[in-house]
Design a protein around this motif. Structure first.
Motif, PDB file in Angstrom:
ATOM      1  N   LEU A 139      21.450 -15.905   2.605  1.00 42.30           N
ATOM      2  CA  LEU A 139      21.658 -14.899   1.577  1.00 42.30           C
ATOM      3  C   LEU A 139      20.377 -14.097   1.434  1.00 42.30           C
ATOM      4  CD1 LEU A 139      22.958 -17.834   0.398  1.00 42.30           C
ATOM      5  CD2 LEU A 139      23.884 -16.268  -1.292  1.00 42.30           C
ATOM      6  N   ALA A 140      20.488 -12.898   0.871  1.00 38.77           N
ATOM      7  CA  ALA A 140      19.322 -12.061   0.613  1.00 38.77           C
ATOM      8  C   ALA A 140      19.521 -11.350  -0.716  1.00 38.77           C
ATOM      9  CB  ALA A 140      19.104 -11.043   1.735  1.00 38.77           C
ATOM     10  N   ILE A 141      18.445 -11.275  -1.490  1.00 39.84           N
ATOM     11  CA  ILE A 141      18.527 -10.644  -2.810  1.00 39.84           C
ATOM     12  C   ILE A 141      17.356  -9.702  -2.985  1.00 39.84           C
ATOM     13  CG2 ILE A 141      19.715 -12.638  -3.795  1.00 39.84           C
ATOM     14  CD1 ILE A 141      17.089 -13.396  -5.170  1.00 39.84           C
ATOM     15  N   GLY A 142      17.593  -8.627  -3.716  1.00 42.94           N
ATOM     16  CA  GLY A 142      16.506  -7.765  -4.133  1.00 42.94           C
ATOM     17  C   GLY A 142      15.853  -8.325  -5.379  1.00 42.94           C
ATOM     18  N   SER A 149       6.903  -5.379  -6.137  1.00 43.98           N
ATOM     19  CA  SER A 149       7.981  -4.502  -6.585  1.00 43.98           C
ATOM     20  C   SER A 149       7.419  -3.413  -7.502  1.00 43.98           C
ATOM     21  CB  SER A 149       9.049  -5.301  -7.327  1.00 43.98           C
ATOM     22  OG  SER A 149       9.638  -6.260  -6.484  1.00 43.98           O
ATOM     23  N   ARG A 150       8.076  -2.260  -7.481  1.00 49.35           N
ATOM     24  CA  ARG A 150       7.707  -1.152  -8.369  1.00 49.35           C
ATOM     25  C   ARG A 150       8.906  -0.857  -9.253  1.00 49.35           C
ATOM     26  NH1 ARG A 150       5.817   0.291  -3.199  1.00 49.35           N
ATOM     27  NH2 ARG A 150       3.533   0.394  -3.049  1.00 49.35           N
ATOM     28  N   VAL A 223      13.644  -9.706  -1.265  1.00 54.05           N
ATOM     29  CA  VAL A 223      13.065  -8.429  -0.850  1.00 54.05           C
ATOM     30  C   VAL A 223      12.529  -7.707  -2.087  1.00 54.05           C
ATOM     31  CG1 VAL A 223      13.520  -6.199   0.228  1.00 54.05           C
ATOM     32  CG2 VAL A 223      14.679  -8.245   1.069  1.00 54.05           C
ATOM     33  N   PRO A 224      11.231  -7.413  -2.136  1.00 51.79           N
ATOM     34  CA  PRO A 224      10.714  -6.603  -3.251  1.00 51.79           C
ATOM     35  C   PRO A 224      11.352  -5.213  -3.220  1.00 51.79           C
ATOM     36  CG  PRO A 224       8.932  -7.633  -2.009  1.00 51.79           C
ATOM     37  CD  PRO A 224      10.180  -7.812  -1.191  1.00 51.79           C
ATOM     38  N   VAL A 225      11.752  -4.725  -4.376  1.00 49.16           N
ATOM     39  CA  VAL A 225      12.459  -3.449  -4.426  1.00 49.16           C
ATOM     40  C   VAL A 225      11.733  -2.493  -5.367  1.00 49.16           C
ATOM     41  CG1 VAL A 225      14.694  -4.485  -3.909  1.00 49.16           C
ATOM     42  CG2 VAL A 225      13.972  -4.234  -6.288  1.00 49.16           C
ATOM     43  N   ASP A 226      11.992  -1.202  -5.140  1.00 51.09           N
ATOM     44  CA  ASP A 226      11.600  -0.163  -6.089  1.00 51.09           C
ATOM     45  C   ASP A 226      12.829   0.137  -6.940  1.00 51.09           C
ATOM     46  OD1 ASP A 226       9.221  -0.177  -4.738  1.00 51.09           O
ATOM     47  OD2 ASP A 226       9.663   1.607  -3.557  1.00 51.09           O
ATOM     48  N   TRP A 227      12.677   0.030  -8.242  1.00 52.62           N
ATOM     49  CA  TRP A 227      13.844   0.051  -9.125  1.00 52.62           C
ATOM     50  C   TRP A 227      13.549   0.902 -10.354  1.00 52.62           C
ATOM     51  CZ3 TRP A 227      15.837  -1.499 -13.884  1.00 52.62           C
ATOM     52  CH2 TRP A 227      17.213  -1.746 -13.931  1.00 52.62           C
TER      53      TRP A 227
END
Length: 495
Positions: A139-142, A149-150, A223-227
Motif C-alpha cells: 500500500l502507499a499513502i500520502g 511535506s509542505r 510519500v511526503p505531499v504538498d497539500w
C-alpha cells in the motif's frame, strides 16, 4: 466486526512486467457526493497530468455515491467525452462503500483514490504508485505530517489531524503518520484479500484498512505531499471525528479479542528475508532478545513484589521459593506467547514443565546467593537481600533465555515446514498452489493517435440501489473471487 476469511493467499511481490495489453495499469477513483462544481475541473486536470507524465495506460473512475445534484450528469458527460474516464453510480452514501465497490470491480493491477478538491499536488502521484508497480510495497499513502511535506491549512484542522493520529498511535499502535490524507493506493491482489476484513463504509474506511494491513505485516509506503487546504470542504468535522472514534474503539476491541483473522493475511508473500534460511545467522534473535528482556523486566518487578509480600509471613528462603515459583509460571507463559510466538494450547503443559526445570536452576542460583549472604552476615538488611537477589536474577535470566531458546522453544522450522491454509483453500487446491500473474503493463496510446488503442473499460455506468447487490457482493464470501462489474447487454457502447 467481520471475522470472515480473505478470498485467497497473496502471491510474491514482483515488478509488474511492461508490455502492450488492453488493461489499464492504474485506476484512479474519485469518490464524489454533490460535487457538480468541482468535478469537471478536477477530472480534466487529473487527465491532463496523467497523459503528460504517466508512462502506462490508466483509467479515471468517478464514483458517485448518491449525489442529489447534477453530479451524475457531469460524470456521464465526462465519460462520453474522454475515453479514459468512466462513471460509476451507487444509490447509497459512504466514501468507503464507493471505494470498496469500485476497487473490487476494477481489473487494474494498481488502484488509487484522491479527493475531488485535488488538495494534494499531483506531482506526488507517480511516487505514490511506483513502489506498488515495482513490487516493493503493498500500500502507499500520502502524508501531510512527514518532515518534508509542505502543508497550508488552518490551525483547527492541523490540531484535529495531529490529535487523531496520536490517538491511533496510542490506542492501535499505528506507525503510519497520516491516516486521513485523501491520497492512497493499493495493489489489486492485496485489495482482494484485505477488503473483506474492512467493515466501515464511511470516512474511517481507509484508516481501518491501514491498521489491519499494518498489523498483518504488509508494507506501507509513505510519500511526503504538498497539500493546500480546501476552504470549501463539505466534510463535517465533528460528525466525522465522532464516527472515527467509534471506529477506533471497534477495531481496537476486535484486535484485542482476536476476532480479526490476521493470521490469514500475515506475511503471505513468502519473500520476506526473515523467512529465509541463512546459515550462521540466528533466526529472529534480535526480536526474541527484545521480547525476552521486556518480559524479564516485568517478571522481575512481579517477583520482587511477591517476595516482599511473602517475606511478611515467612523466612527469606520460603518467600524466595514461592515468589520465584509464581513468577516463573507467569514468565514461561508470557515468553511462550510474546517472545517465541507459540500460540494455542498444544504443548503448553510440556513447556510449563520445562519452564519449571529452568525455574529450579534459577532457584538454586538465588537460594545459593541468599545462603552465602546469611553465612556472611547473621542479620542482613532487607535492601541488601534485594540487591543480592537482583544480581542473582540477572545471571539466572541470561541462562533462562539460552535454555528457552535452545531447549523449551527451539526453532523447529527445519523439521516441521510451515503450511498456511486459508479458509476455502487446501494445500492441494489450484488456488493454493498457483500464484496470480498479471498481464504485461499496457503502454499509453501514441501521441499521433491519442485514443486509437484506448482500452475498453470492463464496466460502464452502473447503478446500485440501497439493499441490493452493492452490499451483497461476493467480498463477504471467503471463497469466491470478486468479479468485475460488466455493462448490460443493451449498453450501446458495448460492441
Amino acid at each position: 466486526m467481520r471475522t470472515d476469511s480473505s478470498p485467497g493467499t497473496l502471491p510474491a511481490r514482483e515488478h509488474l512486467p511492461a508490455g502492450d495489453a488492453g488493461t489499464p495499469v492504474l485506476d484512479v477513483v474519485i469518490p464524489v457526493y454533490n460535487e457538480e462544481k468541482d468535478l469537471q475541473p478536477c477530472v480534466l486536470r487529473l487527465h491532463e497530468h496523467l497523459k503528460r507524465t504517466f508512462p502506462y495506460a490508466f483509467r479515471i473512475t468517478i464514483a458517485d455515491n448518491a449525489s442529489t445534484d447534477t453530479t451524475p450528469l457531469v460524470s456521464q458527460r465526462l465519460e462520453a467525452e474522454i475515453p479514459e474516464v468512466k462513471a460509476f453510480r451507487l444509490e447509497q452514501k459512504g466514501r468507503g462503500r464507493a471505494l470498496r465497490t469500485v476497487w473490487s470491480a476494477s481489473d487494474a493491477p494498481i488502484l488509487a483514490y484522491m479527493d475531488v478538491d485535488l488538495s494534494t499536488d499531483l506531482n506526488a502521484l507517480l511516487p505514490l504508485v511506483a513502489p506498488l508497480i515495482s513490487g516493493h510495497s503493498d500500500l502507499a499513502i500520502g502524508s501531510r505530517l512527514a518532515r518534508s511535506s509542505r502543508v497550508v491549512r488552518g490551525p483547527e484542522r492541523e490540531f484535529i489531524s495531529r490529535a487523531y493520529n496520536l490517538i491511533l498511535r496510542g490506542s492501535l499502535q499505528a506507525r503510519f503518520s497520516d491516516a486521513q490524507c485523501g491520497f492512497k493506493a493499493i495493489r489489486r491482489d492485496v485489495a482482494q484479500v484485505l477488503l473483506p476484513l474492512v467493515e466501515d463504509t464511511g470516512w474511517f474506511f481507509d484508516t481501518e484498512m491501514l491498521v489491519i494491513a499494518e498489523r498483518a505485516g504488509l508494507r506501507i509506503h509513505e510519500v511526503p505531499v504538498d497539500w493546500v487546504d480546501d476552504p470549501d470542504s463539505t466534510v463535517h468535522i465533528v460528525k466525522t471525528a465522532t464516527e472515527d472514534l467509534k471506529g477506533v474503539w471497534r477495531v481496537g476491541k476486535a484486535l484485542a479479542g482476536g476476532s480479526l483473522p490476521l493470521d490469514r493475511v500475515a506475511r503471505p508473500f513468502g519473500d520476506d528475508p526473515r523467512d529465509r534460511e541463512i546459515q550462521d545467522v540466528p533466526k529472529g534473535l534480535a526480536r526474541q532478545l527484545v521480547g525476552f528482556c521486556v518480559v524479564g523486566g516485568l517478571s522481575t518487578l512481579f517477583y520482587l513484589v511477591l517476595y516482599s509480600a511473602f517475606r511478611q509471613f515467612g523466612g527469606s528462603q520460603i518467600a524466595n521459593a514461592l515468589a520465584l515459583l509464581v513468577s516463573a509460571v507467569a514468565n514461561t507463559a508470557a515468553n511462550r506467547r510474546l517472545t517465541f510466538g507459540v500460540r494455542g494450547r498444544g504443548g503448553a503443559v510440556r513447556h510449563q514443565a520445562q519452564g519449571l526445570v529452568v525455574f529450579g536452576i534459577g532457584l538454586a542460583l538465588t537460594s545459593g546467593s541468599l545462603a552465602a549472604l546469611n553465612a556472611a552476615s547473621s542479620d542482613p538488611a532487607h535492601s541488601t537481600e534485594l540487591a543480592v537477589l537482583i544480581a542473582a536474577n540477572l545471571a539466572a535470566t541470561v541462562l533462562r533465555f539460552l535454555l528457552f531458546r535452545a531447549w523449551v522453544f527451539p526453532d523447529r522450522d527445519d523439521d516441521q515446514p510451515r503450511t498456511t491454509v486459508v479458509a476455502g483453500h487446501t494445500p492441494s487446491s489450484p488456488a493454493y498452489a498457483t500464484q496470480q500473474a498479471y498481464a504485461p503493463l499496457p503502454q499509453r496510446p501514441t501521441p499521433h493517435h491519442p485514443y486509437a488503442t484506448a482500452p475498453q473499460s470492463p464496466y460502464g455506468t452502473t447503478e446500485f440501489r440501497a439493499g441490493e447487490a452493492a452490499e451483497q457482493r461476493s467480498w463477504r464470501d471467503a471463497t469466491v473471487q470478486v468479479q468485475p462489474v460488466r455493462p448490460t447487454d443493451t449498453d450501446p457502447r458495448n460492441s
